[in-house]
Design a protein around this motif. Sequence first.
Motif, PDB file in Angstrom:
ATOM      1  N   ALA A  97      51.110  59.922  30.175  1.00 28.03           N
ATOM      2  CA  ALA A  97      51.443  61.339  29.969  1.00 28.03           C
ATOM      3  C   ALA A  97      51.707  61.692  28.523  1.00 28.03           C
ATOM      4  N   ALA A  98      51.475  60.777  27.597  1.00 31.70           N
ATOM      5  CA  ALA A  98      51.904  60.952  26.202  1.00 31.70           C
ATOM      6  C   ALA A  98      51.309  62.175  25.527  1.00 31.70           C
ATOM      7  N   GLU A  99      50.103  62.607  25.932  1.00 35.89           N
ATOM      8  CA  GLU A  99      49.453  63.721  25.254  1.00 35.89           C
ATOM      9  C   GLU A  99      49.544  65.042  26.008  1.00 35.89           C
ATOM     10  N   GLN A 123      38.299  70.737  26.032  1.00 30.31           N
ATOM     11  CA  GLN A 123      37.247  69.870  25.486  1.00 30.31           C
ATOM     12  C   GLN A 123      36.211  69.526  26.554  1.00 30.31           C
ATOM     13  N   ASN A 124      36.129  68.249  26.922  1.00 28.80           N
ATOM     14  CA  ASN A 124      35.055  67.784  27.809  1.00 28.80           C
ATOM     15  C   ASN A 124      35.503  67.643  29.259  1.00 28.80           C
ATOM     16  N   PHE A 125      36.475  68.441  29.684  1.00 31.66           N
ATOM     17  CA  PHE A 125      37.055  68.206  31.006  1.00 31.66           C
ATOM     18  C   PHE A 125      36.023  68.285  32.129  1.00 31.66           C
ATOM     19  N   GLN A 150      44.828  64.430  29.382  1.00 31.00           N
ATOM     20  CA  GLN A 150      45.191  65.670  28.699  1.00 31.00           C
ATOM     21  C   GLN A 150      44.079  66.718  28.838  1.00 31.00           C
ATOM     22  N   GLN A 151      42.821  66.288  28.702  1.00 31.46           N
ATOM     23  CA  GLN A 151      41.703  67.223  28.842  1.00 31.46           C
ATOM     24  C   GLN A 151      41.608  67.757  30.267  1.00 31.46           C
ATOM     25  N   ILE A 152      41.837  66.886  31.243  1.00 34.20           N
ATOM     26  CA  ILE A 152      41.732  67.288  32.644  1.00 34.20           C
ATOM     27  C   ILE A 152      42.846  68.263  33.023  1.00 34.20           C
ATOM     28  N   SER A 174      48.319  53.929  28.369  1.00 32.78           N
ATOM     29  CA  SER A 174      47.963  54.821  27.269  1.00 32.78           C
ATOM     30  C   SER A 174      46.468  55.073  27.157  1.00 32.78           C
ATOM     31  N   SER A 175      45.644  54.171  27.707  1.00 32.67           N
ATOM     32  CA  SER A 175      44.193  54.354  27.604  1.00 32.67           C
ATOM     33  C   SER A 175      43.708  55.565  28.393  1.00 32.67           C
TER      34      SER A 175
END
Length: 242
Positions: free
Chosen positions: A239-241, A213-215, A206-208, A199-200
Motif C-alpha cells: 500500500a506504500a504508493e 496511467q496504464n490501469f 496504485q494505478q489500479i 513492495s513489488s
Amino acid sequence: MDSNIHVFETPEQTARAVAELILNMAKEKNKHSLPFNVALSGGSTPKLLFNILAAEYAQSIPWHFVRLFWVDERCVPPTHPESNFGMTYENLLKQVPVHNSNVFRMLGEVNPAKEAERYQTMLEAQLPLRDALPRFDLILLGMGDDGHTASIFPDNMSLLYADASVAVAAHPVSGQQRITLTGNVISNADKVVFLITGSSKSSVLQQIIHRKQNFKDFPASYIHAYSAPADFYLDKAAAAEL
C-alpha cells in the motif's frame, strides 16, 4: 482511503485479517444452515493465510459448512510442486476438518479444454446462479507484479469478458497451460477479496486503485471495477504508493 481498502503492518497481520473475515462469513452461513462457497487462489500469500487458518482456526470455523473451489490451477498433477491444490492440501486441508465431498479441485492432470468444460458444468450444478452465472459467496484473489489475477494475464484480456465461466489460459512467458475462472464469474461473487503483500505490487496497485496511467492494461483493474466492490487486504509495503 476507500472503505474497501484495509492496510496492515505485516503480511501476517494482513492474512490474519482475511482469516477473520472467513471465520465471520462462515459463521453467518452456519447460522442459517447454508453452505459457504469459497474459491481459493495459489501463491505465497495464500500459503501464509492457509497456515494461519490451519494453526489458529481449525476448531473455530464451522468447516462442515465450508465448500472449497479453485480460482485457477496449473496443468500439472496434484502432487507436483506447482499445483495450487497440492499447496492448499499440504498447508490447509490436511489439518482442518473439511469433508472430502466439499472439496472441488480443478484436475490439472487431464486434458485442459475438457477439464474447463467439466469444471464449469460442475459449478453450475453446485452453486446458485445469478444472471445465469455461478455465484460464489467469496472469491480470494492475488495479484501478480504484472497486474494479472487468477490466470488472466495482460496478453489475454478477452478472458475477462468470456461467456464461459471456466477457460484455458497460458502463462505469457513459460507457456504453461492453466485452467482459470473467467472475469464475469469472478465479478459475480457476493464478495471478492484481493490479498496482496509486498513492495513489488505497490506501483501497479496504485494505478489500479486510482485508475491512473496504464490501469486498463491490468486484469485486476477490471475485477476491481466490476465486482461489487472488491475488497483489498494489503500490507504496508503493497500500500506504500496509495
